[in-house]
Design an enzyme around this catalytic site. Structure first.
Site, PDB file in Angstrom:
ATOM      1  N   SER A 113       0.856  -1.186   0.000  1.00  0.00           N
ATOM      2  CA  SER A 113       0.000   0.000   0.000  1.00  0.00           C
ATOM      3  C   SER A 113       0.893   1.236   0.000  1.00  0.00           C
ATOM      4  O   SER A 113       2.082   1.160   0.289  1.00  0.00           O
ATOM      5  CB  SER A 113      -0.881   0.016   1.246  1.00  0.00           C
ATOM      6  N   LYS A 114       0.283   2.350  -0.315  1.00  0.00           N
ATOM      7  CA  LYS A 114       1.022   3.609  -0.334  1.00  0.00           C
ATOM      8  C   LYS A 114       1.605   3.885   1.063  1.00  0.00           C
ATOM      9  O   LYS A 114       2.747   4.321   1.201  1.00  0.00           O
ATOM     10  CB  LYS A 114       0.067   4.730  -0.745  1.00  0.00           C
ATOM     11  N   ARG A 115       0.810   3.564   2.047  1.00  0.00           N
ATOM     12  CA  ARG A 115       1.225   3.837   3.420  1.00  0.00           C
ATOM     13  C   ARG A 115       2.435   2.988   3.803  1.00  0.00           C
ATOM     14  O   ARG A 115       3.420   3.467   4.355  1.00  0.00           O
ATOM     15  CB  ARG A 115       0.036   3.544   4.343  1.00  0.00           C
TER      16      ARG A 115
END
Ligand code: GLU
Length: 487
Positions: free
Chosen positions: A256-258
């Site tokens: 994920s981007k996170r």
């Protein structure tokens, strides 16, 4: 027996943001497949979702593809036999196919308002069979009522998914795939603003553009049964499907981007560019993120990848993103650069650090560090001593290399260097060896303190080249200072 249709593949990003690394992998696999089979590679911009449209995103996508050198044969600016290639410029077309699906009783008008839908979701959870049954309220309306509502009300067109059925298709990478129709919702195909959703526009364009293979990320696998139903309803032969494996986080799960941010993994292709990765290395790395050549070989130019590529060798299970591996691949591409290329690429990073350096000196520095860095910016960030005096000395190095006699030896060496006319690799070496002989010590007794004094470290490129590159005045100053500080 009929001949296989010519290979035509497309990369079909939605301009909802900058191109991310997974998108570039999809583009690469499409490119490799097209080139390998002498087919066409098409760029199609899927911009029917006005709400998520981001100005500048299309430019970013095109720039990213240009940066890595993935050339396409047809596209929004380039044109081609099937132009236009921007879906917003084709929007009139899709309605006709929505109507055909309605005529075939494979889609229907729905008049539920957002509020009504929300209520259904609350009552029945997300899109499950029950919810869908409720959503089909409009199917109970008489033809006249439908006519009237079409005039008066907002409507959408929804896919009429058969209630009890299994939807089957073959995937080049995964083999046979089946979905229970009860898992598939009555997808909106045409929105109330008259624009198609991704699903309708995507299959209409794949068909009209003669796309032979749809190669895309696994996240689209669950959309494919809807697409298969539409192909069938319209009497069209579906393209071959190949869903690429998910890119996983080193922490497990989808990257994920996170997660990426937390792990220092750049998300967007443009960030790899800013961070100074070699575009060819990035492609090489991405090729291996899902595909394997079946040999130990890991370094491939784009041409070599094209030769070696096949969808048979793309795996179905997720692959972990490994930044160290990318850096390792990149290191090989940095080593293959000429000194002029490396210096030219390094200059902006050196300047961004606030350092001034002549072309000649930068080339000398590049020669010294080329084999010691993994990415180009490290010419500056990992070798600051070429540009400024060290503000500290590596502790372990001092402990191991700094002896009682070091300060005196360094001062004597500095004095000798002060007297030389030409300050180059040979003279600094000769002076050092003469001094060692005079003092009756090994050369290392001067080399190690000199390196520590000038670079702050106990390791690095060859010490004589290093001293010559740092320059006479700076070397002398740093040696005297180290003698004083370290005593
Ligand atoms: N527009 C979709 C995307 O943004 C394309 C998916 C597909 O290739 O069908 O990825």
């Amino acid at each position: 027996m009929t001949a296989d249709p010519p290979v035509r593949v497309r990369f079909a990003p939605s301009p909802t943001g900058r191109l991310h690394i997974g998108g570039l992998r999809t583009a690469l696999y499409n490119y490799l497949f097209a080139r390998k089979h002498g087919g066409d590679f098409v760029l199609r911009i899927e911009d029917t979702d006005q709400a998520r449209y981001e100005p500048g995103a299309e430019d970013d996508i095109r720039e990213a593809l240009a940066w890595v050198g993935l050339e396409y044969d047809e596209g929004p600016e380039e044109g081609g036999e099937f132009a236009p290639y921007r879906q917003s410029e084709r929007s009139d077309l899709y309605r006709e196919y929505a109507e055909r699906l309605i005529e075939a009783d494979r889609a229907y008008y729905a008049f539920d308002t957002e509020a009504e839908l929300e209520e259904m979701r609350e009552d029945h959870g997300a899109y499950d069979v029950t919810t869908r049954r409720h959503m089909r309220n409009s199917l109970t309306l008489s033809d006249d009522e439908v006519e009237r509502l079409l005039e008066e009300d907002d409507f959408v067109v929804r896919l009429k998914v058969p209630r009890q059925a299994s939807i089957h298709f073959d995937d080049v990478i995964r083999g046979g795939v089946s979905f229970d129709a009860s898992e598939v919702d009555d997808q909106v195909l045409l929105k109330s603003d008259g624009m198609p959703t991704y699903h309708l526009a995507n299959i209409v364009d794949d068909h009209l553009m003669d796309i032979s293979h749809v190669i895309r990320g696994e996240e689209w696998l669950s959309s494919t049964p809807k697409h298969v139903l539409m192909y069938e309803a319209l009497g069209w032969e579906p393209p071959a499907f190949a869903h690429l494996p998910l890119i996983l986080s080193p922490n497990g799960g989808k990257l994920s981007k996170r997660d990426a941010n937390q792990l220092g993994i750049p998300v967007y292709v443009g960030d790899y560019r800013t961070d100074g990765y070699e575009p060819a290395a990035l492609l090489n790395f991405l090729a291996l993120l899902g595909w394997g050549p079946g040999t130990d070989e890991e370094l491939f130019s784009l041409d070599e990848m094209t030769q070696a590529f096949s969808l048979d060798r793309v795996g179905a299970s997720g692959v972990q993103f490994d930044l160290d591996k990318l850096r390792w691949v990149n290191e090989h591409y940095v080593r293959a650069l000429s000194i002029d290329e490396l210096a030219q690429k390094a200059r902006p990073y050196v300047e961004a650090e606030g350092y001034e350096v002549s072309d000649e000196r930068l080339r000398t520095i590049c020669e010294l560090v080329q084999d010691r860095i993994q990415v180009v910016p490290e010419v500056a960030t990992d070798n600051r001593y070429f540009f400024e005096a060290p503000d500290e000395y590596e502790e372990a190095g001092v402990e191991k290399r700094w002896k009682d006699a070091s300060a005196d030896l360094l001062l004597a060496y500095a004095e000798r260097l002060e007297a030389v006319d030409t300050f180059d690799t040979d003279t600094v070496e000769t002076e050092l060896r003469d001094l060692a002989e005079e003092k009756d010590v090994g050369a290392g007794a001067v080399i190690h303190p000199a390196r520590l004094a000038v670079s702050g470290r106990s390791y690095g490129p060859g010490v004589f080249g290093l001293l010559a590159a740092v320059g006479k005045d700076a070397c002398i100053r740093r040696m005297r200072r180290a003698a004083e500080v370290l005593g």
